[in-house]
Design a protein around this motif. Sequence first.
Motif, PDB file in Angstrom:
ATOM      1  N   VAL A  61       9.921   7.246   9.491  1.00 20.42           N
ATOM      2  CA  VAL A  61       9.417   6.158   8.492  1.00 20.42           C
ATOM      3  C   VAL A  61      10.261   4.424   8.889  1.00 20.42           C
ATOM      4  O   VAL A  61      11.369   4.406   9.057  1.00 20.42           O
ATOM      5  CB  VAL A  61      10.999   6.056   7.275  1.00 20.42           C
ATOM      6  CG1 VAL A  61      10.325   4.878   5.809  1.00 20.42           C
ATOM      7  CG2 VAL A  61      10.299   7.570   6.640  1.00 20.42           C
ATOM      8  N   SER A  63      11.045   0.482   9.415  1.00 17.62           N
ATOM      9  CA  SER A  63      11.250  -0.732   8.603  1.00 17.62           C
ATOM     10  C   SER A  63      10.972  -2.103   9.589  1.00 17.62           C
ATOM     11  O   SER A  63      11.125  -2.314  10.490  1.00 17.62           O
ATOM     12  CB  SER A  63      12.284  -0.538   7.526  1.00 17.62           C
ATOM     13  OG  SER A  63      12.206   0.398   6.721  1.00 17.62           O
ATOM     14  N   GLU A  88       5.658   7.380   6.771  1.00 19.46           N
ATOM     15  CA  GLU A  88       5.626   6.393   5.788  1.00 19.46           C
ATOM     16  C   GLU A  88       5.958   4.979   6.928  1.00 19.46           C
ATOM     17  O   GLU A  88       6.529   4.928   7.716  1.00 19.46           O
ATOM     18  CB  GLU A  88       6.762   5.792   4.544  1.00 19.46           C
ATOM     19  CG  GLU A  88       7.030   7.712   3.605  1.00 19.46           C
ATOM     20  CD  GLU A  88       8.316   7.593   2.800  1.00 19.46           C
ATOM     21  OE1 GLU A  88       8.711   6.732   2.822  1.00 19.46           O
ATOM     22  OE2 GLU A  88       8.695   8.386   2.822  1.00 19.46           O
ATOM     23  N   ARG A  90       7.415   0.713   6.135  1.00 21.38           N
ATOM     24  CA  ARG A  90       7.376  -0.622   4.669  1.00 21.38           C
ATOM     25  C   ARG A  90       8.107  -1.799   5.635  1.00 21.38           C
ATOM     26  O   ARG A  90       8.541  -1.980   6.686  1.00 21.38           O
ATOM     27  CB  ARG A  90       9.303   0.011   4.543  1.00 21.38           C
ATOM     28  CG  ARG A  90       9.324   1.212   3.727  1.00 21.38           C
ATOM     29  CD  ARG A  90      10.581   2.037   3.481  1.00 21.38           C
ATOM     30  NE  ARG A  90      10.745   2.967   3.123  1.00 21.38           N
ATOM     31  CZ  ARG A  90      11.646   3.728   2.722  1.00 21.38           C
ATOM     32  NH1 ARG A  90      13.339   3.675   3.409  1.00 21.38           N
ATOM     33  NH2 ARG A  90      11.576   4.973   2.870  1.00 21.38           N
ATOM     34  N   THR A  93       4.467  -7.620   2.733  1.00 24.28           N
ATOM     35  CA  THR A  93       2.867  -6.757   2.926  1.00 24.28           C
ATOM     36  C   THR A  93       2.002  -6.703   3.843  1.00 24.28           C
ATOM     37  O   THR A  93       1.129  -5.873   4.609  1.00 24.28           O
ATOM     38  CB  THR A  93       2.895  -7.644   1.609  1.00 24.28           C
ATOM     39  OG1 THR A  93       3.269  -7.039   0.351  1.00 24.28           O
ATOM     40  CG2 THR A  93       1.358  -6.885   0.941  1.00 24.28           C
ATOM     41  N   VAL A  96       2.555  -4.474   6.932  1.00 29.22           N
ATOM     42  CA  VAL A  96       2.499  -3.398   6.863  1.00 29.22           C
ATOM     43  C   VAL A  96       0.942  -2.890   6.445  1.00 29.22           C
ATOM     44  O   VAL A  96       0.008  -2.266   6.943  1.00 29.22           O
ATOM     45  CB  VAL A  96       3.456  -3.508   5.394  1.00 29.22           C
ATOM     46  CG1 VAL A  96       2.733  -1.541   5.126  1.00 29.22           C
ATOM     47  CG2 VAL A  96       4.988  -2.360   6.095  1.00 29.22           C
ATOM     48  N   THR A 110       3.064   2.677  -2.047  1.00 34.84           N
ATOM     49  CA  THR A 110       3.915   3.872  -2.769  1.00 34.84           C
ATOM     50  C   THR A 110       4.698   2.627  -3.572  1.00 34.84           C
ATOM     51  O   THR A 110       5.282   3.406  -4.433  1.00 34.84           O
ATOM     52  CB  THR A 110       4.893   4.234  -2.573  1.00 34.84           C
ATOM     53  OG1 THR A 110       5.385   4.066  -0.791  1.00 34.84           O
ATOM     54  CG2 THR A 110       4.203   5.711  -1.923  1.00 34.84           C
ATOM     55  N   ARG A 112       5.802  -1.437  -4.313  1.00 36.19           N
ATOM     56  CA  ARG A 112       5.878  -3.220  -4.014  1.00 36.19           C
ATOM     57  C   ARG A 112       7.187  -3.589  -4.022  1.00 36.19           C
ATOM     58  O   ARG A 112       6.809  -3.875  -5.359  1.00 36.19           O
ATOM     59  CB  ARG A 112       4.703  -3.850  -5.063  1.00 36.19           C
ATOM     60  CG  ARG A 112       3.646  -2.835  -4.237  1.00 36.19           C
ATOM     61  CD  ARG A 112       1.892  -3.618  -4.489  1.00 36.19           C
ATOM     62  NE  ARG A 112       1.156  -2.940  -4.324  1.00 36.19           N
ATOM     63  CZ  ARG A 112      -0.193  -3.719  -3.506  1.00 36.19           C
ATOM     64  NH1 ARG A 112       0.486  -3.959  -2.391  1.00 36.19           N
ATOM     65  NH2 ARG A 112      -0.959  -2.907  -2.598  1.00 36.19           N
ATOM     66  N   ASP A 240      11.819  -4.331  -7.937  1.00 37.55           N
ATOM     67  CA  ASP A 240      10.450  -3.341  -7.207  1.00 37.55           C
ATOM     68  C   ASP A 240       9.403  -4.693  -8.534  1.00 37.55           C
ATOM     69  O   ASP A 240       9.857  -4.844  -9.232  1.00 37.55           O
ATOM     70  CB  ASP A 240      10.493  -2.522  -7.996  1.00 37.55           C
ATOM     71  CG  ASP A 240       9.001  -1.545  -8.639  1.00 37.55           C
ATOM     72  OD1 ASP A 240       8.817  -2.096  -8.343  1.00 37.55           O
ATOM     73  OD2 ASP A 240       9.839  -0.084  -8.635  1.00 37.55           O
ATOM     74  N   HIS A 261       6.926  -7.477  -0.036  1.00 33.79           N
ATOM     75  CA  HIS A 261       6.990  -6.321   1.061  1.00 33.79           C
ATOM     76  C   HIS A 261       6.565  -5.199   0.336  1.00 33.79           C
ATOM     77  O   HIS A 261       6.382  -4.849  -0.993  1.00 33.79           O
ATOM     78  CB  HIS A 261       8.383  -5.425   1.013  1.00 33.79           C
ATOM     79  CG  HIS A 261       9.184  -6.408   2.159  1.00 33.79           C
ATOM     80  ND1 HIS A 261      10.741  -5.901   3.288  1.00 33.79           N
ATOM     81  CD2 HIS A 261       9.364  -7.904   1.653  1.00 33.79           C
ATOM     82  CE1 HIS A 261      10.782  -6.901   4.006  1.00 33.79           C
ATOM     83  NE2 HIS A 261       9.712  -8.254   2.434  1.00 33.79           N
ATOM     84  N   GLY A 263       5.594  -0.512   0.599  1.00 30.97           N
ATOM     85  CA  GLY A 263       5.858   0.214   0.935  1.00 30.97           C
ATOM     86  C   GLY A 263       4.410   1.307   1.587  1.00 30.97           C
ATOM     87  O   GLY A 263       3.639   1.876  -0.082  1.00 30.97           O
ATOM     88  N   THR A 265       2.657   5.363   2.207  1.00 29.27           N
ATOM     89  CA  THR A 265       2.704   6.719   2.689  1.00 29.27           C
ATOM     90  C   THR A 265       1.210   6.500   3.203  1.00 29.27           C
ATOM     91  O   THR A 265      -0.007   6.497   2.512  1.00 29.27           O
ATOM     92  CB  THR A 265       2.814   7.215   1.491  1.00 29.27           C
ATOM     93  OG1 THR A 265       4.440   7.519   0.752  1.00 29.27           O
ATOM     94  CG2 THR A 265       3.066   9.028   1.990  1.00 29.27           C
TER      95      THR A 265
END
Length: 268
Positions: A61, A63, A88, A90, A93, A96, A110, A112, A240, A261, A263, A265
């Motif tokens: 994962v 980051s 995944e 993170r 935006t 990613v 998954t 935002r 979130d 940001h 995330g 998967t």
Amino acid sequence: MTWSFTDSAATFRAVAAAHLAADPARNTAVLTLMDTAGRLGWWEEADGRVTGVLAVAPPGVPSFGAMTEEAARALAPEVLPGAEEPTEVRGETAAVEAYAEATGRPWTPTVRMRLFRLGELTPPDPAPAGRARLAAAADVPLVAAWTREFAVAIGDEPAEDYTGFVTERITEGRLWLWEAPDGRPVSMAAVSRTIEGQARVHLVHTPPAERGRGYATGATEAVSRAALDAGVAQVLLFTDLANPTSNALYRRLGYRPVTDHLGVTFTG
């Protein structure tokens, strides 16, 4: 221009120090994870400047810290040498999305998130009933149970036991409770350790039966003020984007948006 990787936090700090210090807010995830990450990476321009960083924790994962879309796309074929293929990713935006598309693998969003930074702290008016206090050793069982509830609520796989996790924060004076007028703890909020002048508010949680009374606002204001009083230059938090209530709460306290940001998967 190239990506380099290491499992040494000291090596990473030495190479990426200027980039990390230039914008600690946008690099908050990497700064928080770098001492425990299995892999750390940096993107170096032709002139030797580091303009992108990442930390892999937990395994699989990554980051992302602040990085260009070019750096994110260039990362895709690297598959993070010495690490398993990411499940995944993170980070901000745009980076990613650039990375995920460059991999050619199917992926799905998954979560935002929005990163906020505290401007001028504004106490809630009217103030919620009750008062704030630092959590103490006697609160560990309750706070550990609430932390498990919090993990479930945000969609994380909860750990079996959060005793050590919350004891560390309580012992270091980084976790605050809000008490109702009758003395019952009804909400909590914590703050991370301070690194490069930034610290991040987290674990903001109120049990469902106690919600709607402003207790989380009181707890968040208390922990934010404690961070400022301790000399933290940038007090941050993530929200979130699917939760308009918490986003509005933090804005009323004086938090202002920094970046969005994402995330994702990988599904194949």
